[in-house]
Design a protein around this motif. Structure first.
Motif, PDB file in Angstrom:
ATOM      1  N   VAL A 178       0.854  -1.192   0.000  1.00 56.72           N
ATOM      2  CA  VAL A 178       0.000   0.000   0.000  1.00 56.72           C
ATOM      3  C   VAL A 178       0.886   1.238   0.000  1.00 56.72           C
ATOM      4  N   PRO A 179       0.698   2.132  -0.953  1.00 56.99           N
ATOM      5  CA  PRO A 179       1.547   3.338  -0.989  1.00 56.99           C
ATOM      6  C   PRO A 179       1.390   4.181   0.271  1.00 56.99           C
ATOM      7  N   ARG A 180       2.520   4.698   0.759  1.00 56.69           N
ATOM      8  CA  ARG A 180       2.473   5.625   1.886  1.00 56.69           C
ATOM      9  C   ARG A 180       1.938   6.969   1.397  1.00 56.69           C
ATOM     10  N   VAL A 181       1.450   7.744   2.322  1.00 54.30           N
ATOM     11  CA  VAL A 181       1.027   9.104   2.018  1.00 54.30           C
ATOM     12  C   VAL A 181       2.287   9.973   1.975  1.00 54.30           C
ATOM     13  N   GLU A 182       2.530  10.622   0.855  1.00 55.70           N
ATOM     14  CA  GLU A 182       3.745  11.411   0.669  1.00 55.70           C
ATOM     15  C   GLU A 182       3.430  12.903   0.832  1.00 55.70           C
ATOM     16  N   VAL A 183       4.053  13.517   1.816  1.00 58.24           N
ATOM     17  CA  VAL A 183       3.852  14.940   2.089  1.00 58.24           C
ATOM     18  C   VAL A 183       5.152  15.684   1.799  1.00 58.24           C
ATOM     19  N   THR A 184       5.082  16.668   0.915  1.00 59.89           N
ATOM     20  CA  THR A 184       6.244  17.485   0.590  1.00 59.89           C
ATOM     21  C   THR A 184       5.994  18.910   1.045  1.00 59.89           C
ATOM     22  N   LEU A 185       6.952  19.446   1.790  1.00 60.15           N
ATOM     23  CA  LEU A 185       6.841  20.808   2.323  1.00 60.15           C
ATOM     24  C   LEU A 185       7.844  21.709   1.624  1.00 60.15           C
ATOM     25  N   TYR A 186       7.349  22.748   0.989  1.00 61.37           N
ATOM     26  CA  TYR A 186       8.172  23.811   0.408  1.00 61.37           C
ATOM     27  C   TYR A 186       8.119  24.968   1.395  1.00 61.37           C
ATOM     28  N   TYR A 187       9.276  25.371   1.918  1.00 62.11           N
ATOM     29  CA  TYR A 187       9.272  26.299   3.048  1.00 62.11           C
ATOM     30  C   TYR A 187      10.521  27.165   3.047  1.00 62.11           C
ATOM     31  N   GLY A 188      10.456  28.223   3.833  1.00 65.60           N
ATOM     32  CA  GLY A 188      11.612  29.066   4.085  1.00 65.60           C
ATOM     33  C   GLY A 188      12.061  28.909   5.516  1.00 65.60           C
TER      34      GLY A 188
ATOM     35  N   SER B  97      -5.261  20.096  10.347  1.00 67.60           N
ATOM     36  CA  SER B  97      -4.844  18.887  11.058  1.00 67.60           C
ATOM     37  C   SER B  97      -4.212  17.920  10.065  1.00 67.60           C
ATOM     38  N   LEU B  98      -2.903  18.011   9.918  1.00 67.30           N
ATOM     39  CA  LEU B  98      -2.193  17.110   9.016  1.00 67.30           C
ATOM     40  C   LEU B  98      -2.369  15.666   9.445  1.00 67.30           C
ATOM     41  N   PHE B  99      -2.397  15.426  10.733  1.00 63.77           N
ATOM     42  CA  PHE B  99      -2.561  14.076  11.268  1.00 63.77           C
ATOM     43  C   PHE B  99      -3.838  13.434  10.731  1.00 63.77           C
ATOM     44  N   ASN B 100      -4.966  14.145  10.846  1.00 63.97           N
ATOM     45  CA  ASN B 100      -6.239  13.595  10.371  1.00 63.97           C
ATOM     46  C   ASN B 100      -6.223  13.393   8.864  1.00 63.97           C
ATOM     47  N   LEU B 101      -5.579  14.295   8.135  1.00 63.37           N
ATOM     48  CA  LEU B 101      -5.531  14.177   6.679  1.00 63.37           C
ATOM     49  C   LEU B 101      -4.750  12.944   6.255  1.00 63.37           C
ATOM     50  N   VAL B 102      -3.588  12.709   6.874  1.00 63.10           N
ATOM     51  CA  VAL B 102      -2.779  11.538   6.521  1.00 63.10           C
ATOM     52  C   VAL B 102      -3.531  10.253   6.853  1.00 63.10           C
ATOM     53  N   CYS B 103      -4.153  10.206   8.014  1.00 63.21           N
ATOM     54  CA  CYS B 103      -4.936   9.021   8.394  1.00 63.21           C
ATOM     55  C   CYS B 103      -6.043   8.760   7.388  1.00 63.21           C
ATOM     56  N   LYS B 104      -6.718   9.809   6.966  1.00 63.28           N
ATOM     57  CA  LYS B 104      -7.845   9.656   6.042  1.00 63.28           C
ATOM     58  C   LYS B 104      -7.377   9.223   4.662  1.00 63.28           C
ATOM     59  N   MET B 105      -6.234   9.736   4.204  1.00 61.33           N
ATOM     60  CA  MET B 105      -5.782   9.460   2.846  1.00 61.33           C
ATOM     61  C   MET B 105      -5.067   8.127   2.705  1.00 61.33           C
ATOM     62  N   TYR B 106      -4.601   7.547   3.814  1.00 59.08           N
ATOM     63  CA  TYR B 106      -3.924   6.252   3.724  1.00 59.08           C
ATOM     64  C   TYR B 106      -4.927   5.167   3.372  1.00 59.08           C
ATOM     65  N   LYS B 107      -4.636   4.377   2.350  1.00 55.57           N
ATOM     66  CA  LYS B 107      -5.600   3.420   1.822  1.00 55.57           C
ATOM     67  C   LYS B 107      -5.446   2.010   2.403  1.00 55.57           C
ATOM     68  N   GLY B 108      -4.451   1.817   3.249  1.00 55.67           N
ATOM     69  CA  GLY B 108      -4.269   0.506   3.864  1.00 55.67           C
ATOM     70  C   GLY B 108      -5.014   0.424   5.188  1.00 55.67           C
ATOM     71  N   GLY B 109      -4.709  -0.624   5.945  1.00 53.98           N
ATOM     72  CA  GLY B 109      -5.301  -0.769   7.262  1.00 53.98           C
ATOM     73  C   GLY B 109      -4.852   0.371   8.168  1.00 53.98           C
ATOM     74  N   LYS B 110      -5.791   1.040   8.806  1.00 52.63           N
ATOM     75  CA  LYS B 110      -5.469   2.208   9.607  1.00 52.63           C
ATOM     76  C   LYS B 110      -4.730   1.815  10.885  1.00 52.63           C
ATOM     77  N   PRO B 111      -3.650   2.524  11.231  1.00 49.39           N
ATOM     78  CA  PRO B 111      -3.006   2.290  12.523  1.00 49.39           C
ATOM     79  C   PRO B 111      -3.980   2.602  13.657  1.00 49.39           C
ATOM     80  N   SER B 112      -3.745   2.007  14.801  1.00 43.63           N
ATOM     81  CA  SER B 112      -4.660   2.207  15.928  1.00 43.63           C
ATOM     82  C   SER B 112      -4.756   3.669  16.331  1.00 43.63           C
TER      83      SER B 112
END
Length: 260
Positions: free
Chosen positions: A63-73, A229-244
């Motif tokens: 299952v692909p991981r959720v990939e987050v890329t941050l462009y920042y200063g 809430s990045l946490f909720n977004l990553v949990c929602k977008m992950y398509k595999g079995g959700k971690p506890s």
């Protein structure tokens, strides 16, 4: 072939433990690599129990991981808050289902001439900070300690002054002199040029920082949900079995005590 070999070893070992009761039926026409392809095949070949056990313990590596890329200063207040209060804590908890990329460049501009090839929104100190972090990412590796170093830097009152002690704390095998050799040499400029190319290639084009892409995509909705809430977004977008931690499933807690 590698999976098939592991599977055969698993089936054979568990069948031996059950004293032959789970050996494939004589009428099973499927090769071992296909025994767990479906419940019907597993039943026909007499390995239903073993397949259920295998599926229960198999990781979600496919299952692909959720990939987050941050462009920042490095000196952008909003970037610092997001990196230290959302991105790093979320990755610390969800690193099994999440990948992170950092692109320290922000709202910089690459100049075609001059002694200083870059100009930055928060002055040359930010350009220096961007390059230090780019060199740390190159020298240490994001998940080999660089993420911790950069989080440490961005959490400090003075980002630049914190760079060396943060490196010594989280990547003690990497010498500060090697990082500064990168910063002061051609490698540092090359790394910043690569970050400039990555930033300019964004579609839609970046208009502010922190700028986020999730699985390579940026929309206003993704940005707003990540900032909220990045946490909720990553949990929602992950398509595999959700971690506890995503599902809120409670685990039994050790309630033992050390009595007087």
């Amino acid at each position: 072939m590698k999976f098939a070999s592991i599977f055969v070893i698993f089936i054979c070992s568990t069948s031996m433990k059950s004293q032959g009761k789970s050996r494939p039926k004589p009428g099973c026409e499927y090769p071992p690599s296909q025994w767990c392809r479906s419940l019907e095949i597993a039943i026909e070949c007499g390995v239903r129990k073993q397949c259920l056990e295998l599926n229960a313990t198999r990781s979600n590596s496919a299952v692909p991981r959720v990939e987050v890329t941050l462009y920042y200063g490095s000196l952008c207040p909003g970037s610092r808050v997001f990196l230290t209060q959302q991105l790093f804590p979320t990755w610390a908890v969800l690193h099994d289902i999440m990948d992170v990329n950092l692109v320290p460049y922000g709202n910089s501009q690459e100049l075609p001439f001059g002694n200083c090839p870059f100009t930055c929104q928060h002055g040359q100190l930010e350009c220096h900070g961007n390059m230090i972090e780019a060199c740390i990412l190159h020298s240490v590796g994001l998940f080999s300690g660089a993420f911790h170093v950069i989080n440490c830097m961005e959490s400090a009152v003075n980002v630049l002054s914190a760079a060396q002690p943060c490196l010594q704390l989280y990547a003690p095998t990497v010498m500060w002199d090697s990082v500064m050799s990168c910063v002061d040499g051609e490698l540092g400029f090359q790394l910043m040029h690569e970050n400039a190319l990555k930033t300019s290639a964004l579609r839609p084009a970046k208009t502010y920082v922190p700028w986020l892409t999730v699985n390579g995509e940026h929309t206003d909705d993704i940005q707003n949900k990540a900032m909220s809430s990045l946490f909720n977004l990553v949990c929602k977008m992950y398509k595999g079995g959700k971690p506890s931690v995503c599902t809120g499933t409670q685990k039994k807690v050790d309630r033992s005590f050390c009595w007087n």
